[in-house]
Structures are given as structure tokens and as C-alpha cells.
Design a protein around this motif. Structure first.
Motif, PDB file in Angstrom:
ATOM      1  N   VAL A 144      -0.275 -26.094  52.318  1.00  0.00           N
ATOM      2  CA  VAL A 144       0.414 -25.066  53.110  1.00  0.00           C
ATOM      3  C   VAL A 144      -0.592 -24.385  54.026  1.00  0.00           C
ATOM      4  O   VAL A 144      -1.572 -23.806  53.564  1.00  0.00           O
ATOM      5  N   ARG A 145      -0.338 -24.461  55.322  1.00  0.00           N
ATOM      6  CA  ARG A 145      -1.181 -23.785  56.308  1.00  0.00           C
ATOM      7  C   ARG A 145      -0.527 -22.454  56.671  1.00  0.00           C
ATOM      8  O   ARG A 145       0.636 -22.427  57.091  1.00  0.00           O
ATOM      9  N   VAL A 146      -1.274 -21.382  56.502  1.00  0.00           N
ATOM     10  CA  VAL A 146      -0.748 -20.045  56.730  1.00  0.00           C
ATOM     11  C   VAL A 146      -1.526 -19.374  57.860  1.00  0.00           C
ATOM     12  O   VAL A 146      -2.765 -19.369  57.860  1.00  0.00           O
ATOM     13  N   LEU A 147      -0.796 -18.807  58.805  1.00  0.00           N
ATOM     14  CA  LEU A 147      -1.401 -18.095  59.932  1.00  0.00           C
ATOM     15  C   LEU A 147      -0.890 -16.658  59.929  1.00  0.00           C
ATOM     16  O   LEU A 147       0.318 -16.424  59.819  1.00  0.00           O
ATOM     17  N   THR A 148      -1.801 -15.697  60.039  1.00  0.00           N
ATOM     18  CA  THR A 148      -1.406 -14.308  60.239  1.00  0.00           C
ATOM     19  C   THR A 148      -2.063 -13.791  61.502  1.00  0.00           C
ATOM     20  O   THR A 148      -3.227 -14.093  61.778  1.00  0.00           O
ATOM     21  N   ALA A 149      -1.299 -13.018  62.275  1.00  0.00           N
ATOM     22  CA  ALA A 149      -1.807 -12.519  63.558  1.00  0.00           C
ATOM     23  C   ALA A 149      -1.158 -11.196  63.908  1.00  0.00           C
ATOM     24  O   ALA A 149       0.071 -11.060  63.841  1.00  0.00           O
ATOM     25  N   GLU A 176      -2.267 -25.412  66.212  1.00  0.00           N
ATOM     26  CA  GLU A 176      -2.669 -25.450  64.801  1.00  0.00           C
ATOM     27  C   GLU A 176      -1.558 -25.892  63.856  1.00  0.00           C
ATOM     28  O   GLU A 176      -1.848 -26.309  62.735  1.00  0.00           O
ATOM     29  N   ARG A 177      -0.315 -25.769  64.261  1.00  0.00           N
ATOM     30  CA  ARG A 177       0.829 -26.205  63.474  1.00  0.00           C
ATOM     31  C   ARG A 177       0.852 -25.629  62.057  1.00  0.00           C
ATOM     32  O   ARG A 177       0.920 -26.360  61.058  1.00  0.00           O
ATOM     33  N   PRO A 178       0.793 -24.318  61.896  1.00  0.00           N
ATOM     34  CA  PRO A 178       0.893 -23.740  60.554  1.00  0.00           C
ATOM     35  C   PRO A 178       2.300 -23.903  59.989  1.00  0.00           C
ATOM     36  O   PRO A 178       3.278 -24.058  60.732  1.00  0.00           O
ATOM     37  N   ASP A 179       2.395 -23.864  58.667  1.00  0.00           N
ATOM     38  CA  ASP A 179       3.705 -23.955  58.008  1.00  0.00           C
ATOM     39  C   ASP A 179       4.367 -22.589  57.889  1.00  0.00           C
ATOM     40  O   ASP A 179       5.598 -22.489  57.896  1.00  0.00           O
ATOM     41  N   LEU A 180       3.551 -21.550  57.746  1.00  0.00           N
ATOM     42  CA  LEU A 180       4.038 -20.181  57.638  1.00  0.00           C
ATOM     43  C   LEU A 180       3.282 -19.318  58.626  1.00  0.00           C
ATOM     44  O   LEU A 180       2.052 -19.435  58.743  1.00  0.00           O
ATOM     45  N   VAL A 181       4.001 -18.450  59.334  1.00  0.00           N
ATOM     46  CA  VAL A 181       3.379 -17.582  60.335  1.00  0.00           C
ATOM     47  C   VAL A 181       3.828 -16.142  60.060  1.00  0.00           C
ATOM     48  O   VAL A 181       5.030 -15.863  59.990  1.00  0.00           O
ATOM     49  N   PHE A 182       2.858 -15.238  59.930  1.00  0.00           N
ATOM     50  CA  PHE A 182       3.118 -13.815  59.735  1.00  0.00           C
ATOM     51  C   PHE A 182       2.633 -13.087  60.989  1.00  0.00           C
ATOM     52  O   PHE A 182       1.439 -13.141  61.300  1.00  0.00           O
ATOM     53  N   VAL A 183       3.530 -12.425  61.701  1.00  0.00           N
ATOM     54  CA  VAL A 183       3.177 -11.801  62.975  1.00  0.00           C
ATOM     55  C   VAL A 183       3.454 -10.302  62.897  1.00  0.00           C
ATOM     56  O   VAL A 183       4.587  -9.887  62.606  1.00  0.00           O
ATOM     57  N   GLN A 184       2.434  -9.504  63.173  1.00  0.00           N
ATOM     58  CA  GLN A 184       2.572  -8.049  63.178  1.00  0.00           C
ATOM     59  C   GLN A 184       2.536  -7.523  64.615  1.00  0.00           C
ATOM     60  O   GLN A 184       1.965  -8.154  65.494  1.00  0.00           O
ATOM     61  N   CYS A 205       8.381  -9.977  72.172  1.00  0.00           N
ATOM     62  CA  CYS A 205       7.552 -10.927  71.426  1.00  0.00           C
ATOM     63  C   CYS A 205       8.419 -11.813  70.540  1.00  0.00           C
ATOM     64  O   CYS A 205       8.253 -13.042  70.507  1.00  0.00           O
ATOM     65  N   GLN A 206       9.360 -11.211  69.839  1.00  0.00           N
ATOM     66  CA  GLN A 206      10.212 -11.994  68.940  1.00  0.00           C
ATOM     67  C   GLN A 206      11.090 -12.964  69.722  1.00  0.00           C
ATOM     68  O   GLN A 206      11.312 -14.107  69.300  1.00  0.00           O
ATOM     69  N   GLU A 207      11.565 -12.528  70.875  1.00  0.00           N
ATOM     70  CA  GLU A 207      12.373 -13.416  71.699  1.00  0.00           C
ATOM     71  C   GLU A 207      11.531 -14.579  72.227  1.00  0.00           C
ATOM     72  O   GLU A 207      12.000 -15.720  72.277  1.00  0.00           O
ATOM     73  N   ARG A 208      10.305 -14.303  72.618  1.00  0.00           N
ATOM     74  CA  ARG A 208       9.417 -15.372  73.093  1.00  0.00           C
ATOM     75  C   ARG A 208       9.183 -16.403  71.987  1.00  0.00           C
ATOM     76  O   ARG A 208       9.239 -17.613  72.231  1.00  0.00           O
ATOM     77  N   LEU A 209       8.900 -15.946  70.782  1.00  0.00           N
ATOM     78  CA  LEU A 209       8.660 -16.872  69.672  1.00  0.00           C
ATOM     79  C   LEU A 209       9.913 -17.689  69.371  1.00  0.00           C
ATOM     80  O   LEU A 209       9.824 -18.895  69.093  1.00  0.00           O
ATOM     81  N   ARG A 210      11.061 -17.031  69.432  1.00  0.00           N
ATOM     82  CA  ARG A 210      12.315 -17.756  69.183  1.00  0.00           C
ATOM     83  C   ARG A 210      12.536 -18.843  70.241  1.00  0.00           C
ATOM     84  O   ARG A 210      12.934 -19.971  69.931  1.00  0.00           O
ATOM     85  N   ARG A 211      12.241 -18.495  71.478  1.00  0.00           N
ATOM     86  CA  ARG A 211      12.490 -19.420  72.598  1.00  0.00           C
ATOM     87  C   ARG A 211      11.484 -20.575  72.614  1.00  0.00           C
ATOM     88  O   ARG A 211      11.846 -21.730  72.870  1.00  0.00           O
ATOM     89  N   GLU A 212      10.211 -20.291  72.337  1.00  0.00           N
ATOM     90  CA  GLU A 212       9.167 -21.290  72.570  1.00  0.00           C
ATOM     91  C   GLU A 212       8.757 -22.077  71.325  1.00  0.00           C
ATOM     92  O   GLU A 212       8.266 -23.201  71.456  1.00  0.00           O
ATOM     93  N   VAL A 213       8.930 -21.500  70.135  1.00  0.00           N
ATOM     94  CA  VAL A 213       8.575 -22.273  68.924  1.00  0.00           C
ATOM     95  C   VAL A 213       9.685 -22.236  67.888  1.00  0.00           C
ATOM     96  O   VAL A 213       9.515 -22.718  66.767  1.00  0.00           O
ATOM     97  N   GLY A 214      10.837 -21.673  68.255  1.00  0.00           N
ATOM     98  CA  GLY A 214      11.928 -21.545  67.300  1.00  0.00           C
ATOM     99  C   GLY A 214      12.426 -22.869  66.752  1.00  0.00           C
ATOM    100  O   GLY A 214      12.838 -22.949  65.591  1.00  0.00           O
ATOM    101  N   ALA A 215      12.384 -23.929  67.558  1.00  0.00           N
ATOM    102  CA  ALA A 215      12.861 -25.230  67.089  1.00  0.00           C
ATOM    103  C   ALA A 215      11.984 -25.769  65.966  1.00  0.00           C
ATOM    104  O   ALA A 215      12.457 -26.504  65.092  1.00  0.00           O
ATOM    105  N   ASP A 216      10.703 -25.401  65.989  1.00  0.00           N
ATOM    106  CA  ASP A 216       9.780 -25.869  64.947  1.00  0.00           C
ATOM    107  C   ASP A 216       9.817 -24.989  63.701  1.00  0.00           C
ATOM    108  O   ASP A 216       9.352 -25.388  62.637  1.00  0.00           O
ATOM    109  N   TYR A 217      10.340 -23.777  63.853  1.00  0.00           N
ATOM    110  CA  TYR A 217      10.411 -22.830  62.736  1.00  0.00           C
ATOM    111  C   TYR A 217      11.835 -22.303  62.637  1.00  0.00           C
ATOM    112  O   TYR A 217      12.152 -21.211  63.110  1.00  0.00           O
ATOM    113  N   PRO A 218      12.701 -23.088  62.016  1.00  0.00           N
ATOM    114  CA  PRO A 218      14.120 -22.706  61.992  1.00  0.00           C
ATOM    115  C   PRO A 218      14.431 -21.531  61.064  1.00  0.00           C
ATOM    116  O   PRO A 218      15.540 -20.993  61.114  1.00  0.00           O
ATOM    117  N   TYR A 219      13.461 -21.152  60.236  1.00  0.00           N
ATOM    118  CA  TYR A 219      13.715 -20.066  59.285  1.00  0.00           C
ATOM    119  C   TYR A 219      12.815 -18.879  59.639  1.00  0.00           C
ATOM    120  O   TYR A 219      11.635 -19.041  59.934  1.00  0.00           O
TER     121      TYR A 219
END
Length: 327
Positions: free
Chosen positions: A107-112, A130-138, A144-158
Motif C-alpha cells: 500500500v502506497r500512502v501519500l499525505t500532502a 507516484e500512483r499512491p493507493d491512498l491519498v490524504f489531502v489537507q 481543490c476538491q473539484e480539481r482532484l475529482r476532475r483530474e484524478v477522480g477516475a483513478d480514485y473512485p472512492y
């Protein structure tokens, strides 16, 4: 033959050097004393504790002044303070026993912390690379949330998110199915979830307590206390607690989180003193206040701190292995 007395200017110079050394030692001793007493004290101690290793600099300067001023009691004082600093710079806590059992998953975990969303574009590039499996964003506000949904949402459906403006927005992105939990109550958003990692439940909790600002130290302690309560709630369940803790291993409130049975993944991977904040001076100068904490069910092979343009924090990427007990 008797030695000639020193000129008055020399005596004054020695007294001045000794006086300066004493001031330096007194200031450092207050901070080190709180560390010895397992306390965060009051302002400005919590703020200075984050930079405990860097207190070697004023201590070394004070020792040089004691030698120049020939203040031998001060030299003993300085050596004692230096020894205590060297002792407490060592990683906190005992080394964990190697996790035993069958390997369930890597499991690759990224926090930012993306600083009010300013680092979101750079974070997208980091995630894609880096293709992490879990991403924690503060500090991930609406845009920001809309950008993540639009640009990487397909790779992170949850995902689990606290949608809010400014520093209060936060989000967990996952490749694994997530079941929502209440999260931890705080001034800034701290969502939580339970992930299904190949049939094994893993508790996830984003950490982002308030920083220990001069008039908010009590609030900072309370919010770290709530994170400690979360960590202690289910000790037998694999857990990942990650984010910007606004605290280092030199803060008593953070050590109490570790004392519940969590381990700092960066420490497990040999990067326990690598600064994550502020990014402008790291890695030469700074404090490690961004962490990925895990239970004994995990081992950590690698930890890297990555630049996220636009943010005052560096991201932390750790490579974990989840183990399941045999039998």
C-alpha cells in the motif's frame, strides 16, 4: 613573580561573553527541561520544541562564549544541555517487532498539505507520477476538491471529504472501497473511513489539528488528544492515521498519540528527522510535522518527502506492507 592583573576592558569582555552564554543556556534549558519533563509547556515552548535539533546551534555558540569568557561553570552547564539535546534527538520510542503473518497488500500512502489549495495543481502531477493507493489531502478547499475529482477522480473512485473553504477542507482519496466513519471533530476537517484492502478492514483517519499558535495551544492539545482517542479506540484493527499533525516527535501531545501503539512510518523507513515544513528551507532547516502513523500490522520499506509547488509543506509518500496474522 605574580601575574599582572587583566585590564578592565578584558574583564568586561569576559563578563559580557559569560552573560551572553548564560542567556543562551537559560533559554535552551527551559525548552530542554520541558522535553525532559514530558511536557509541552506554554508559549513559546511548544513552538520551539518543533525545532529541538536546531537548538544545538545556540548551545554550541554559548559553549564557545564560555570558553572565550573562561566561565567554567557555564561550560559545564553547556555540556550538560548539549548532552540532553543529543539524547532527545534520537528517535522516540522502541523499535517495533517485525510484522508477522501473510502479506495482504503493498500500500502506497501519500499525505500532502496543499496550503489553502494553492498546491493542488502540483499535487495532481505528483499523484499521476507516484500512483499512491491512498491519498490524504489537507487544506483542500472547494476548488481543490473539484480539481482532484476532475483530474484524478477516475483513478480514485472512492473518497471521503469535508467540503469547506480555506484550510478547513480535507479529503481522502482511495483505490479501495471505503465505508464512511464520523471522523475526528476539529476546527479543520478531519474525515475518516474504513477501507476494504483485499478483504481486510483498515481504519483510515486524516489528521489536521490546529497549530500551536500562541493563543491556541490549549486547542492544539485538545485536538491532538482527540486523535489519540481515535488511535486507542480499536488497537487490534489495522490503522493508518496520516496528515499534517502540526507536531513533531518532540511534542508530548504527539508522543501520546504514538504511545497508543502507533509507529511513524518515516521513522520505520529511516527518515525520522527529515523536515517536511517549511518547504522553502527544507531539507536544510525545518521540522517534520507531516506524518503517516500505522499500527503493528504494517511494515514500511521507503519514505520520501516530495516538493509540492505552491505549498509550504512537502508531501510524504510511504510504501507500506499490510500483514494479516496467520491462523
Amino acid at each position: 613573580m605574580t601575574a599582572a592583573p587583566l585590564p578592565e576592558t578584558h574583564r568586561r569582555g569576559r563578563r559580557f561573553k559569560s552573560w551572553c552564554a548564560g542567556l543562551l543556556f537559560a533559554a535552551v534549558s527551559v525548552v530542554v527541561g520541558c522535553r525532559v519533563a514530558d511536557s509541552d509547556g506554554v508559549t513559546p515552548v511548544p513552538q520551539l520544541l518543533a525545532f529541538l535539533p536546531w537548538l544545538l546551534v545556540p548551545t554550541g555558540l554559548g559553549l564557545a562564549l564560555t570558553l572565550l569568557g573562561r566561565w567554567w561553570f557555564g561550560a559545564v552547564w553547556g555540556v550538560a544541555v548539549l548532552g540532553l539535546l543529543a539524547w532527545y534527538i534520537e528517535p522516540y520510542g522502541k523499535d517495533p517487532r517485525p510484522a508477522a503473518g501473510v502479506i495482504v497488500a503493498e500500500v502506497r500512502v501519500l499525505t500532502a498539505n496543499v496550503e489553502f489549495g494553492r498546491g493542488a495543481p502540483a499535487l495532481v502531477a505528483v499523484i499521476r507520477r507516484e500512483r499512491p493507493d491512498l491519498v490524504f489531502v489537507q487544506e483542500c478547499a472547494y476548488g481543490c476538491q473539484e480539481r482532484l475529482r476532475r483530474e484524478v477522480g477516475a483513478d480514485y473512485p472512492y473518497r471521503r471529504a469535508v467540503a469547506a473553504a480555506g484550510s478547513k477542507g480535507s479529503v481522502i482519496l482511495a483505490e479501495y472501497p471505503l465505508k464512511g466513519t464520523p471522523g475526528v471533530v476539529g476546527t479543520m476537517g478531519m474525515p475518516g473511513a474504513v477501507a476494504d484492502v483485499r478483504g481486510h478492514s483498515v481504519r483510515l483517519q486524516l489528521a489536521h489539528p490546529m497549530p500551536p499558535l500562541p493563543r491556541q495551544v490549549a486547542l492544539w492539545r485538545r485536538e491532538l488528544g482527540r486523535l489519540r482517542a481515535f488511535a486507542a479506540a480499536e488497537p487490534g484493527v489495522p490503522t493508518v492515521l496520516a496528515g499534517d499533525f502540526n507536531a513533531s516527535q518532540d511534542h508530548a501531545a504527539f508522543r501520546r498519540v504514538l504511545d497508543t501503539g502507533l509507529y511513524d512510518a518515516a521513522r520505520l523507513a529511516g527518515a525520522d528527522r527529515t523536515p517536511s515544513w517549511p518547504s522553502r528551507t527544507a531539507p536544510a532547516l525545518g521540522a517534520q510535522i507531516d506524518h503517516v502513523l500505522v499500527t503493528r500490522h504494517f511494515t514500511a520499506a521507503h519514505a520520501r518527502f516530495l516538493t509540492v509547488s505552491g505549498s509550504d509543506h512537502r508531501a510524504l509518500l510511504v510504501e507500506l506492507t499490510l500483514h494479516a496474522p496467520q491462523g
